[in-house]
Design an enzyme around this catalytic site. Structure first.
Site, PDB file in Angstrom:
ATOM      1  N   GLY A  33     -18.409  -3.109  24.015  1.00  0.00           N
ATOM      2  CA  GLY A  33     -17.035  -3.232  24.510  1.00  0.00           C
ATOM      3  C   GLY A  33     -16.825  -4.564  25.200  1.00  0.00           C
ATOM      4  O   GLY A  33     -17.738  -5.389  25.307  1.00  0.00           O
ATOM      5  N   THR A  35     -16.220  -5.320  28.391  1.00  0.00           N
ATOM      6  CA  THR A  35     -16.940  -5.539  29.647  1.00  0.00           C
ATOM      7  C   THR A  35     -18.420  -5.806  29.351  1.00  0.00           C
ATOM      8  O   THR A  35     -19.018  -6.725  29.935  1.00  0.00           O
ATOM      9  CB  THR A  35     -16.776  -4.329  30.593  1.00  0.00           C
ATOM     10  OG1 THR A  35     -15.429  -3.855  30.521  1.00  0.00           O
ATOM     11  CG2 THR A  35     -17.100  -4.697  32.019  1.00  0.00           C
ATOM     12  N   LYS A  98     -16.544   7.861  27.363  1.00  0.00           N
ATOM     13  CA  LYS A  98     -16.852   6.625  26.654  1.00  0.00           C
ATOM     14  C   LYS A  98     -16.578   6.835  25.162  1.00  0.00           C
ATOM     15  O   LYS A  98     -16.371   7.938  24.717  1.00  0.00           O
ATOM     16  CB  LYS A  98     -18.326   6.249  26.868  1.00  0.00           C
ATOM     17  CG  LYS A  98     -18.617   5.841  28.296  1.00  0.00           C
ATOM     18  CD  LYS A  98     -20.079   5.432  28.528  1.00  0.00           C
ATOM     19  CE  LYS A  98     -20.611   4.494  27.496  1.00  0.00           C
ATOM     20  NZ  LYS A  98     -19.813   3.275  27.290  1.00  0.00           N
ATOM     21  N   GLY A  99     -16.573   5.727  24.436  1.00  0.00           N
ATOM     22  CA  GLY A  99     -16.409   5.834  22.996  1.00  0.00           C
ATOM     23  C   GLY A  99     -15.098   5.289  22.475  1.00  0.00           C
ATOM     24  O   GLY A  99     -14.789   5.429  21.300  1.00  0.00           O
ATOM     25  N   GLY A 100     -14.358   4.622  23.379  1.00  0.00           N
ATOM     26  CA  GLY A 100     -13.134   3.960  22.913  1.00  0.00           C
ATOM     27  C   GLY A 100     -13.434   2.967  21.799  1.00  0.00           C
ATOM     28  O   GLY A 100     -12.607   2.733  20.914  1.00  0.00           O
ATOM     29  N   GLU A 107     -24.587   4.794  22.210  1.00  0.00           N
ATOM     30  CA  GLU A 107     -24.542   4.588  23.671  1.00  0.00           C
ATOM     31  C   GLU A 107     -25.258   5.733  24.373  1.00  0.00           C
ATOM     32  O   GLU A 107     -26.036   5.528  25.313  1.00  0.00           O
ATOM     33  CB  GLU A 107     -23.090   4.500  24.146  1.00  0.00           C
ATOM     34  CG  GLU A 107     -22.407   3.221  23.702  1.00  0.00           C
ATOM     35  CD  GLU A 107     -20.908   3.193  23.989  1.00  0.00           C
ATOM     36  OE1 GLU A 107     -20.337   4.244  24.306  1.00  0.00           O
ATOM     37  OE2 GLU A 107     -20.329   2.104  23.893  1.00  0.00           O
TER      38      GLU A 107
HETATM   39  C1  5RP Z   1     -17.359   1.728  23.582  1.00  0.00           C
HETATM   40  C2  5RP Z   1     -17.292   2.157  25.000  1.00  0.00           C
HETATM   41  C3  5RP Z   1     -16.865   1.145  26.004  1.00  0.00           C
HETATM   42  O1  5RP Z   1     -17.812   1.093  27.018  1.00  0.00           O
HETATM   43  C4  5RP Z   1     -15.537   1.547  26.561  1.00  0.00           C
HETATM   44  O2  5RP Z   1     -14.629   1.720  25.498  1.00  0.00           O
HETATM   45  C5  5RP Z   1     -15.005   0.499  27.548  1.00  0.00           C
HETATM   46  O3  5RP Z   1     -14.658  -0.647  26.858  1.00  0.00           O
HETATM   47  P1  5RP Z   1     -14.092  -1.950  27.564  1.00  0.00           P
HETATM   48  O4  5RP Z   1     -15.230  -2.514  28.371  1.00  0.00           O
HETATM   49  O5  5RP Z   1     -13.688  -2.833  26.421  1.00  0.00           O
HETATM   50  O6  5RP Z   1     -12.929  -1.548  28.423  1.00  0.00           O
HETATM   51  O7  5RP Z   1     -17.559   3.276  25.349  1.00  0.00           O
HETATM   52  O8  5RP Z   1     -17.642   2.800  22.720  1.00  0.00           O
END
Ligand code: 5RP
Length: 224
Positions: A33, A35, A98-100, A107
């Protein structure tokens, strides 16, 4: 501060958190992701201080390799002292959704192997109750409709994430309108549906440390 500045601040804080513990044989667990990407970028100057990384997605593996950081298969690695990753939502018990980015299964696997899970998140991710962010569920493709019907029985409004294939060749269902009272129980309940690979609740194995980016600085919470 912008959301990106808050993400950068927690990526800096995570570097400070792990730097004193780096050894020549250290293999770090790295999440997925935006971050996590900022954290990966900050690892480059330290690359000669540790052995390499295991990545929770093909995208993170490519980013690490592009910076000259060796990426290992998890099966070839022993202990992972730290897993550093973002979250879509995190609560006071450091349980997460999580998992966006559709990387939830890898993960969860890397997190399971890690001695310490450091969650890095901007303040917008901190919630009193998990569920406003649609909960992702990775499913074996042929089970998608069946799993969706079972998720309706649990009270969710399941929506197929069109056009997304996970790194494992599977599909994602996002559960909308699904506020979660007991994250650990719901994690187990969804995972028990035949055809589910895993769901995006990280409650049974939550984070050990949260570095949360706020207007007044990075707040550190350590449960263990
Ligand atoms: C990916 C995730 C990411 O950690 C979650 O979506 C946060 O993403 P970002 O740091 O872009 O806000 O779980 O599957």
């Amino acid at each position: 501060m912008t959301q990106d500045e808050l993400k950068a601040a927690v990526a800096d804080a995570a570097i400070k958190e792990i730097e004193p513990h780096l050894e020549k044989d250290t293999v770090l667990g790295i999440g997925t992701g935006s971050t996590a990407n900022l954290f990966i970028d900050r690892l480059e100057p330290l690359s000669d201080r540790f052995k390499g990384a295991v990545a929770s997605s093909e995208a993170s593996a490519k980013r690490l390799q592009a910076l000259g950081i060796e990426v290992f298969e998890l099966n070839h690695v022993g202990d992972v002292p730290f897993y550093i990753d973002g979250a879509d939502e995190v609560n006071a018990n450091l349980q997460m959704i999580k998992g966006g980015g559709a990387a939830l299964t890898r993960e969860k696997i890397v997190a399971a192997c890690a001695k310490r899970f450091i969650c890095i998140a901007d303040g917008s991710k901190y919630v009193a109750q998990l569920g406003n962010f649609p909960l992702p569920v990775e499913v074996i493709p042929m089970a998608r409709s069946y799993v969706a019907r079972e998720l309706v029985k649990l009270g969710a409004d399941p929506v197929y994430r069109q056009g997304v294939v996970t790194d494992n060749g599977n599909q994602i269902i996002d559960c909308f309108d699904f506020m979660i009272d007991d994250p650990a129980a719901m994690e187990a309940r969804i995972n028990a549906i035949v055809g589910v690979v895993t769901n995006g609740l990280f409650a049974q194995r939550g984070a050990d440390v949260l570095l949360l980016g706020t207007e007044s600085g990075v707040e550190r919470t350590a449960l263990r």
